[in-house]
Scaffold this active site. Structure first.
Site, PDB file in Angstrom:
ATOM      1  N   LYS A  14      -5.355  25.787  16.444  1.00  0.00           N
ATOM      2  CA  LYS A  14      -4.678  25.334  15.169  1.00  0.00           C
ATOM      3  C   LYS A  14      -5.698  25.469  14.237  1.00  0.00           C
ATOM      4  CE  LYS A  14      -2.383  21.613  16.039  1.00  0.00           C
ATOM      5  NZ  LYS A  14      -2.695  21.358  17.661  1.00  0.00           N
ATOM      6  N   ARG A  90       4.444  16.431  13.744  1.00  0.00           N
ATOM      7  CA  ARG A  90       4.036  16.150  15.082  1.00  0.00           C
ATOM      8  C   ARG A  90       5.470  15.379  15.844  1.00  0.00           C
ATOM      9  NH1 ARG A  90      -1.770  16.376  15.180  1.00  0.00           N
ATOM     10  NH2 ARG A  90      -2.434  16.606  17.469  1.00  0.00           N
ATOM     11  N   ARG A 129     -14.638  21.686  24.629  1.00  0.00           N
ATOM     12  CA  ARG A 129     -14.859  21.271  23.208  1.00  0.00           C
ATOM     13  C   ARG A 129     -15.424  19.821  23.149  1.00  0.00           C
ATOM     14  NH1 ARG A 129      -9.838  20.810  19.121  1.00  0.00           N
ATOM     15  NH2 ARG A 129      -9.408  18.748  20.180  1.00  0.00           N
ATOM     16  N   ARG A 135     -15.862  14.226  20.011  1.00  0.00           N
ATOM     17  CA  ARG A 135     -14.239  13.320  19.530  1.00  0.00           C
ATOM     18  C   ARG A 135     -14.150  12.473  20.667  1.00  0.00           C
ATOM     19  NH1 ARG A 135      -9.874  17.744  17.334  1.00  0.00           N
ATOM     20  NH2 ARG A 135      -8.519  15.967  18.438  1.00  0.00           N
ATOM     21  N   ARG A 146      -2.569  13.319  25.601  1.00  0.00           N
ATOM     22  CA  ARG A 146      -2.374  14.009  24.416  1.00  0.00           C
ATOM     23  C   ARG A 146      -1.171  15.268  24.526  1.00  0.00           C
ATOM     24  NH1 ARG A 146      -7.787  15.622  22.792  1.00  0.00           N
ATOM     25  NH2 ARG A 146      -6.960  16.852  20.902  1.00  0.00           N
TER      26      ARG A 146
HETATM   27  P1  AMP Z   1      -5.712  16.667  16.162  1.00  0.00           P
HETATM   28  O1  AMP Z   1      -7.116  16.786  15.212  1.00  0.00           O
HETATM   29  O2  AMP Z   1      -4.711  17.276  15.018  1.00  0.00           O
HETATM   30  O3  AMP Z   1      -5.718  17.096  17.397  1.00  0.00           O
HETATM   31  O4  AMP Z   1      -5.339  15.004  15.908  1.00  0.00           O
HETATM   32  C1  AMP Z   1      -6.106  14.086  16.494  1.00  0.00           C
HETATM   33  C2  AMP Z   1      -5.235  12.870  16.784  1.00  0.00           C
HETATM   34  O5  AMP Z   1      -4.951  12.213  15.529  1.00  0.00           O
HETATM   35  C3  AMP Z   1      -3.766  12.821  17.301  1.00  0.00           C
HETATM   36  O6  AMP Z   1      -3.958  12.905  18.882  1.00  0.00           O
HETATM   37  C4  AMP Z   1      -3.049  11.649  16.896  1.00  0.00           C
HETATM   38  O7  AMP Z   1      -3.492  10.695  17.549  1.00  0.00           O
HETATM   39  C5  AMP Z   1      -3.708  11.748  15.463  1.00  0.00           C
HETATM   40  N1  AMP Z   1      -2.760  12.314  14.686  1.00  0.00           N
HETATM   41  C6  AMP Z   1      -3.289  13.733  13.936  1.00  0.00           C
HETATM   42  N2  AMP Z   1      -2.029  14.084  13.388  1.00  0.00           N
HETATM   43  C7  AMP Z   1      -1.157  13.103  13.498  1.00  0.00           C
HETATM   44  C8  AMP Z   1       0.440  13.253  13.183  1.00  0.00           C
HETATM   45  N3  AMP Z   1       0.907  14.192  12.245  1.00  0.00           N
HETATM   46  N4  AMP Z   1       1.080  12.185  13.388  1.00  0.00           N
HETATM   47  C9  AMP Z   1       0.719  11.199  14.309  1.00  0.00           C
HETATM   48  N5  AMP Z   1      -0.700  11.279  14.809  1.00  0.00           N
HETATM   49  C10 AMP Z   1      -1.487  12.161  14.355  1.00  0.00           C
END
Ligand code: AMP
Length: 190
Positions: A14, A90, A129, A135, A146
């Site tokens: 993404k 999400r 990654r 991270r 996740r």
């Molecule tokens: P990402 O970088 O999109 O993979 O997001 C990393 C982490 O941030 C996720 O595993 C969630 O813990 C949190 N997070 C990101 N976006 C959301 C969202 N829209 N709703 C809830 N938690 C989020």
């Protein structure tokens, strides 16, 4: 406005595709994950709270995320061609809230680009990654939670957008091929 949701499991590409889409279509990128990671670095109140969820691979509660998104749309909604939502929505509640917030601004989501990647490949990419990203959530245990969260809480959004005729599923293999499929899809819609 051209509002696009880039959708898919963790590791589906993404972020990478968002960067390419912004360059070509001039959209404003909103990555909720990136915003939260910046807050964590700043050690803000939101960051400290979000870190507890993120490091366990859980979702940050809807009301916090929806409020955060609403503030961004209010601040930046006027002077942009459109948004690319990356990592949001999400949950169904977030999807419904997004529709409502956009409706209030007389606009809507035009397309949801669903990047489809096999689970084995997702795990492989996330582990790779993790070796360089630093991270806190790119480690084997958190990756599994996740993915579970994605299947249980996020995937139901596919049916939600399919019903609205907005879901476009794109095979998520190589960066260039995926981007070509995305541009074909977006050009058809526009
Ligand atoms: P990402 O970088 O999109 O993979 O997001 C990393 C982490 O941030 C996720 O595993 C969630 O813990 C949190 N997070 C990101 N976006 C959301 C969202 N829209 N709703 C809830 N938690 C989020």
């Amino acid at each position: 406005m051209l509002n696009v949701v880039i959708f898919g499991a963790p590791g589906s590409g993404k972020g990478t595709q968002s960067e390419l889409i912004i360059e070509k279509y001039g959209l404003r990128h909103i990555s909720t994950g990136e915003i939260l990671r910046t807050e964590i670095e700043k050690r803000s109140e939101l960051g400290v709270l979000a870190d507890e969820y993120i490091s366990k691979g859980q979702l940050v509660p809807d009301e916090i995320i929806i409020k955060m998104l609403g503030d961004i749309l209010d601040d930046e909604g006027k002077n942009v061609k459109g948004f690319i939502f990356d990592g949001f929505p999400r949950t169904l509640a977030q999807g419904e809230a997004l529709d409502k917030m956009l409706r209030e601004k007389n606009t809507s989501v035009v397309a949801v680009l669903n990047l489809a990647v096999e689970e084995e490949e997702l795990i492989h990419r996330l582990l790779k990654r993790g070796e360089i990203s630093g991270r806190s959530d790119d480690n084997p245990e958190t990756i599994q939670s996740r993915l579970n969260v994605y299947h249980n809480q996020t995937e139901p959004l596919k049916a939600y957008y399919k019903k609205q005729g907005k879901l476009f599923t794109i095979k998520g293999d190589s960066v260039d091929d995926v981007f070509e499929r995305i541009t074909d899809t977006l050009n058809r819609i526009l």
